[in-house]
Design a protein around this motif. Structure first.
Motif, PDB file in Angstrom:
ATOM      1  N   GLY A 231       0.815  -1.203   0.000  1.00 46.38           N
ATOM      2  CA  GLY A 231       0.000   0.000   0.000  1.00 46.38           C
ATOM      3  C   GLY A 231       0.847   1.250   0.000  1.00 46.38           C
ATOM      4  O   GLY A 231       2.045   1.209   0.283  1.00 46.38           O
ATOM      5  N   PRO A 232       0.239   2.378  -0.352  1.00 48.52           N
ATOM      6  CA  PRO A 232       0.975   3.641  -0.406  1.00 48.52           C
ATOM      7  C   PRO A 232       1.239   4.181   0.992  1.00 48.52           C
ATOM      8  O   PRO A 232       0.761   3.653   2.001  1.00 48.52           O
ATOM      9  CB  PRO A 232       0.017   4.556  -1.183  1.00 48.52           C
ATOM     10  N   CYS A 280      -4.484   2.240  -6.912  1.00 46.36           N
ATOM     11  CA  CYS A 280      -4.726   3.273  -7.916  1.00 46.36           C
ATOM     12  C   CYS A 280      -5.467   4.465  -7.313  1.00 46.36           C
ATOM     13  O   CYS A 280      -6.332   4.308  -6.445  1.00 46.36           O
ATOM     14  CB  CYS A 280      -5.540   2.715  -9.083  1.00 46.36           C
ATOM     15  N   LEU A 281      -5.147   5.643  -7.819  1.00 47.26           N
ATOM     16  CA  LEU A 281      -5.855   6.889  -7.536  1.00 47.26           C
ATOM     17  C   LEU A 281      -6.112   7.580  -8.867  1.00 47.26           C
ATOM     18  O   LEU A 281      -5.294   7.482  -9.793  1.00 47.26           O
ATOM     19  CB  LEU A 281      -5.035   7.810  -6.626  1.00 47.26           C
ATOM     20  N   ASN A 282      -7.219   8.301  -8.955  1.00 44.82           N
ATOM     21  CA  ASN A 282      -7.555   9.015 -10.181  1.00 44.82           C
ATOM     22  C   ASN A 282      -6.972  10.419 -10.127  1.00 44.82           C
ATOM     23  O   ASN A 282      -7.475  11.289  -9.417  1.00 44.82           O
ATOM     24  CB  ASN A 282      -9.073   9.088 -10.365  1.00 44.82           C
ATOM     25  N   VAL A 289       3.284   8.603 -13.996  1.00 43.06           N
ATOM     26  CA  VAL A 289       4.278   7.603 -13.595  1.00 43.06           C
ATOM     27  C   VAL A 289       3.926   7.088 -12.203  1.00 43.06           C
ATOM     28  O   VAL A 289       3.719   7.884 -11.274  1.00 43.06           O
ATOM     29  CB  VAL A 289       5.707   8.180 -13.591  1.00 43.06           C
ATOM     30  N   ALA A 290       3.856   5.773 -12.060  1.00 41.22           N
ATOM     31  CA  ALA A 290       3.572   5.186 -10.745  1.00 41.22           C
ATOM     32  C   ALA A 290       4.745   5.425  -9.803  1.00 41.22           C
ATOM     33  O   ALA A 290       5.903   5.222 -10.166  1.00 41.22           O
ATOM     34  CB  ALA A 290       3.306   3.688 -10.892  1.00 41.22           C
ATOM     35  N   SER A 291       4.447   5.873  -8.595  1.00 37.60           N
ATOM     36  CA  SER A 291       5.497   6.163  -7.620  1.00 37.60           C
ATOM     37  C   SER A 291       4.898   6.165  -6.229  1.00 37.60           C
ATOM     38  O   SER A 291       3.742   6.571  -6.030  1.00 37.60           O
ATOM     39  CB  SER A 291       6.153   7.516  -7.905  1.00 37.60           C
ATOM     40  N   VAL A 292       5.682   5.722  -5.236  1.00 36.51           N
ATOM     41  CA  VAL A 292       5.233   5.754  -3.855  1.00 36.51           C
ATOM     42  C   VAL A 292       5.105   7.190  -3.353  1.00 36.51           C
ATOM     43  O   VAL A 292       4.430   7.455  -2.362  1.00 36.51           O
ATOM     44  CB  VAL A 292       6.211   4.947  -2.967  1.00 36.51           C
ATOM     45  N   GLY A 320       2.296  14.270  -7.855  1.00 37.62           N
ATOM     46  CA  GLY A 320       2.645  13.025  -8.521  1.00 37.62           C
ATOM     47  C   GLY A 320       3.699  13.195  -9.587  1.00 37.62           C
ATOM     48  O   GLY A 320       3.984  14.299 -10.059  1.00 37.62           O
ATOM     49  N   LYS A 321       4.247  12.089  -9.992  1.00 40.36           N
ATOM     50  CA  LYS A 321       5.381  12.048 -10.910  1.00 40.36           C
ATOM     51  C   LYS A 321       4.926  11.970 -12.356  1.00 40.36           C
ATOM     52  O   LYS A 321       3.994  11.231 -12.684  1.00 40.36           O
ATOM     53  CB  LYS A 321       6.255  10.842 -10.568  1.00 40.36           C
TER      54      LYS A 321
END
Length: 355
Positions: A231-232, A280-282, A289-292, A320-321
């Motif tokens: 999880g984040p 996932c988040l909208n 880019v997926a990132s913690v 976010g990235k």
């Protein structure tokens, strides 16, 4: 006996004439009626700049003198109403309520520096570095067991002793708890948190004769993940947020009259995507880019007050990235650009206890 040459520093007649002419020119502009200037600025604001000079050129007249600054501030609307960042003081005023202020952060890993820009395009893929307005910069320093991010109005002058010093972000040893400090008192009677003596400076870029120091105005905490579950990161923020009207009425003083109750934010819980096998988040296309490090913050309800209702769906800050060293940052009321930037800076760096 040979004639002695005039000292190098002595002005010649032509130079004296130029200095006198420049002083006359400055006085001539300063004598312009503030009412006339107010009407010009008002028409520029109403027309959107289609038939007038660029808005940034008109509002810059606030730097000429105190009367012109008062006239410009009286006409130009605050960020909460105009959706625009006009003066340096706007950086510490709440953003819009309906639509977020869209910004981006450029990171330079070599010198541990971060640059905040106001975006001029809705798409993060349209090379926003070519279409952005510089707002603030921050540099990461190691202070013994702590990490500090010094935030400045100047991209080159990133020191706490500078007259463009905006504030700082300071972490604990683990890098999971942060405190946000403002260079100016957030309200009348606020006590400086730093043990260092405050100093008074005069800077037209921020406000005249401001008491500079370190005043705690917020905290950011990342919850421990002892079980190392997927999880984040889980975030909680507690901030001193003034009302939009109060900060604009006191824009020249850059402080609000009295302390207010804290605003509490938490990260919006993501959903587990079975097909992608990830959380996932909208972000509505603003993050690619997926990132913690990615997060969205919403208002948190007060568990001690069952009668208190808050909007837990509206995202007040998202970060976010979009590239290796490019990140988007969108914020809205009650947060200011300074607060949003400080919270976003806390996301950089590895947090072993949280991931």
């Amino acid at each position: 006996m040979p004639r002695q040459a005039a000292p190098a520093s002595a002005p010649q007649n032509g130079e004296v004439a130029e200095v006198v002419e420049a002083e006359d020119q400055e006085e001539r502009w300063a004598r312009l009626l503030p009412e006339l200037l107010s009407e010009v600025v008002r028409r520029v604001e109403a027309s959107g700049g289609e038939r007038w000079p660029a808005r940034k050129d008109v509002v810059s007249c606030a730097c000429v003198c105190r009367r012109w600054r008062d006239a410009a501030v009286a006409v130009v609307q605050p960020p909460s109403e105009s959706g625009k960042i006009t003066f340096p003081s706007s950086l510490k005023q709440p953003g819009p309520r309906e639509l977020p202020m869209q910004c981006f952060i450029k990171r330079n890993k070599k010198n541990s520096t971060f640059y905040l820009y106001l975006g001029f395009t809705n798409s993060p893929m349209d090379k926003p570095m070519d279409k952005g307005k510089f707002l603030m910069a921050a540099r990461r320093f190691r202070r013994g067991p702590h990490t500090e991010y010094i935030i400045s109005l100047d991209a080159e002058d990133l020191s706490q002793g500078s007259n463009v010093y905006m504030g700082k972000l300071r972490s604990d040893f683990w890098g999971t708890n942060f405190k946000i400090y403002d260079s100016k008192p957030p309200y009348d009677g606020a006590k400086a948190s730093s043990s260092q003596s405050s100093r008074r400076f005069g800077s037209r870029r921020i406000s005249p004769q401001v008491l500079a120091g370190n005043y705690e105005v917020g905290q950011v905490s990342y919850k421990y993940n002892l079980l190392k579950s997927r999880g984040p990161r889980r975030m909680y923020c507690t901030l001193e947020c003034p009302s939009a009207q109060e900060t604009w009425e006191n824009s020249l003083k850059t402080k609000f009259r009295r302390p207010r109750g804290p605003t509490t934010l938490r990260n919006k819980a993501p959903r587990w995507h079975e097909h992608l096998q990830c959380w996932c988040l909208n972000f509505h296309g603003r993050v690619t880019v997926a990132s913690v490090k990615n997060f969205q913050l919403v208002a948190a309800a007060d568990p001690s007050d069952p009668t208190c209702t808050v909007d837990e769906e509206t995202v007040l800050l998202q970060f976010g990235k979009v590239d290796d060293d490019m990140f988007t940052m969108d914020y809205r009321q009650p947060l200011s650009a300074f607060q949003a930037f400080a919270i976003s800076l806390s996301s950089f760096g590895t947090k072993l206890a949280c991931e």
